[in-house]
Write a protein that holds these residues in place. Structure first.
Motif, PDB file in Angstrom:
ATOM      1  N   LEU A  83       0.777  -1.155  -0.082  1.00 19.47           N
ATOM      2  CA  LEU A  83       0.030   0.150   0.089  1.00 19.47           C
ATOM      3  C   LEU A  83       0.974   1.186  -0.177  1.00 19.47           C
ATOM      4  O   LEU A  83       1.868   1.240   0.932  1.00 19.47           O
ATOM      5  CB  LEU A  83      -0.970  -0.139   1.079  1.00 19.47           C
ATOM      6  N   ILE A  84       0.710   2.008  -1.057  1.00 24.51           N
ATOM      7  CA  ILE A  84       1.687   3.219  -1.186  1.00 24.51           C
ATOM      8  C   ILE A  84       0.597   4.589  -1.028  1.00 24.51           C
ATOM      9  O   ILE A  84      -0.100   4.622  -1.727  1.00 24.51           O
ATOM     10  CB  ILE A  84       2.447   3.319  -2.502  1.00 24.51           C
ATOM     11  N   VAL A  85       1.237   5.338  -0.104  1.00 25.93           N
ATOM     12  CA  VAL A  85       0.669   6.592   0.282  1.00 25.93           C
ATOM     13  C   VAL A  85       1.503   7.630  -0.025  1.00 25.93           C
ATOM     14  O   VAL A  85       2.468   7.878   0.340  1.00 25.93           O
ATOM     15  CB  VAL A  85       0.227   6.621   1.831  1.00 25.93           C
ATOM     16  N   ASP A  86       0.951   8.324  -1.046  1.00 27.95           N
ATOM     17  CA  ASP A  86       1.874   9.565  -1.782  1.00 27.95           C
ATOM     18  C   ASP A  86       1.077  10.683  -1.512  1.00 27.95           C
ATOM     19  O   ASP A  86       0.155  11.072  -2.464  1.00 27.95           O
ATOM     20  CB  ASP A  86       2.166   9.303  -3.078  1.00 27.95           C
ATOM     21  N   GLY A  87       1.068  11.564  -0.422  1.00 30.06           N
ATOM     22  CA  GLY A  87       0.264  12.680  -0.280  1.00 30.06           C
ATOM     23  C   GLY A  87      -1.303  12.325   0.171  1.00 30.06           C
ATOM     24  O   GLY A  87      -1.428  11.369   0.533  1.00 30.06           O
ATOM     25  N   GLU A  88      -1.991  12.672  -0.827  1.00 35.93           N
ATOM     26  CA  GLU A  88      -3.388  12.349  -0.865  1.00 35.93           C
ATOM     27  C   GLU A  88      -3.818  10.926  -1.586  1.00 35.93           C
ATOM     28  O   GLU A  88      -4.863  10.576  -1.448  1.00 35.93           O
ATOM     29  CB  GLU A  88      -4.246  13.470  -1.119  1.00 35.93           C
ATOM     30  N   GLN A  89      -2.785  10.572  -2.421  1.00 35.77           N
ATOM     31  CA  GLN A  89      -3.016   9.405  -3.545  1.00 35.77           C
ATOM     32  C   GLN A  89      -2.758   8.094  -2.657  1.00 35.77           C
ATOM     33  O   GLN A  89      -1.935   8.143  -1.620  1.00 35.77           O
ATOM     34  CB  GLN A  89      -2.319   9.557  -4.622  1.00 35.77           C
ATOM     35  N   MET A  90      -3.368   7.056  -2.975  1.00 34.83           N
ATOM     36  CA  MET A  90      -3.112   5.797  -2.254  1.00 34.83           C
ATOM     37  C   MET A  90      -3.020   4.837  -3.707  1.00 34.83           C
ATOM     38  O   MET A  90      -3.957   4.812  -4.541  1.00 34.83           O
ATOM     39  CB  MET A  90      -4.231   5.449  -1.422  1.00 34.83           C
TER      40      MET A  90
END
Length: 105
Positions: A83-90
């Motif tokens: 699960l990659i969380v990049d700011g508001e994006q998942m």
């Protein structure tokens, strides 16, 4: 960018190698922050639960029928990964679509 997964997972290691600036969180040893888990479940619904995992196969039918959030809290290794969380994006999984969205080949 934060990558949630397992340090023993080959797919997570590939993702981390391609994303060297990402912070890695091992969900088995470090757990999963409740707000991130809730947001991921809202975004991905039942796809967040890896029904092909060894952990899933070890659960009996009554446990499998429990709400996904409860299962993932109790068994973080049930989460599909990474699960990659990049700011508001998942992003869920290390698919070609995820790699393209992150600009990784």
């Amino acid at each position: 960018m934060i990558l949630y997964g397992l340090k023993t997972c080959d797919t997570c290691r590939k993702a981390l190698k391609s994303l060297p600036d990402a912070e890695f969180v091992d969900v088995r040893s470090d757990g999963m922050p409740e707000p991130v888990l809730s947001a991921a479940l809202a975004a991905f619904e039942t796809a967040l639960v890896n029904t092909r995992s060894t952990t899933w196969r070890g659960l009996d039918e009554s446990e499998r029928a429990r709400p996904p959030l409860d299962l993932l809290r109790e068994h973080p290794t049930l989460m599909k990964r990474p699960l990659i969380v990049d700011g508001e994006q998942m992003y869920l999984g290390w698919t070609a679509q995820t790699r393209a969205a992150l600009g990784v080949s």
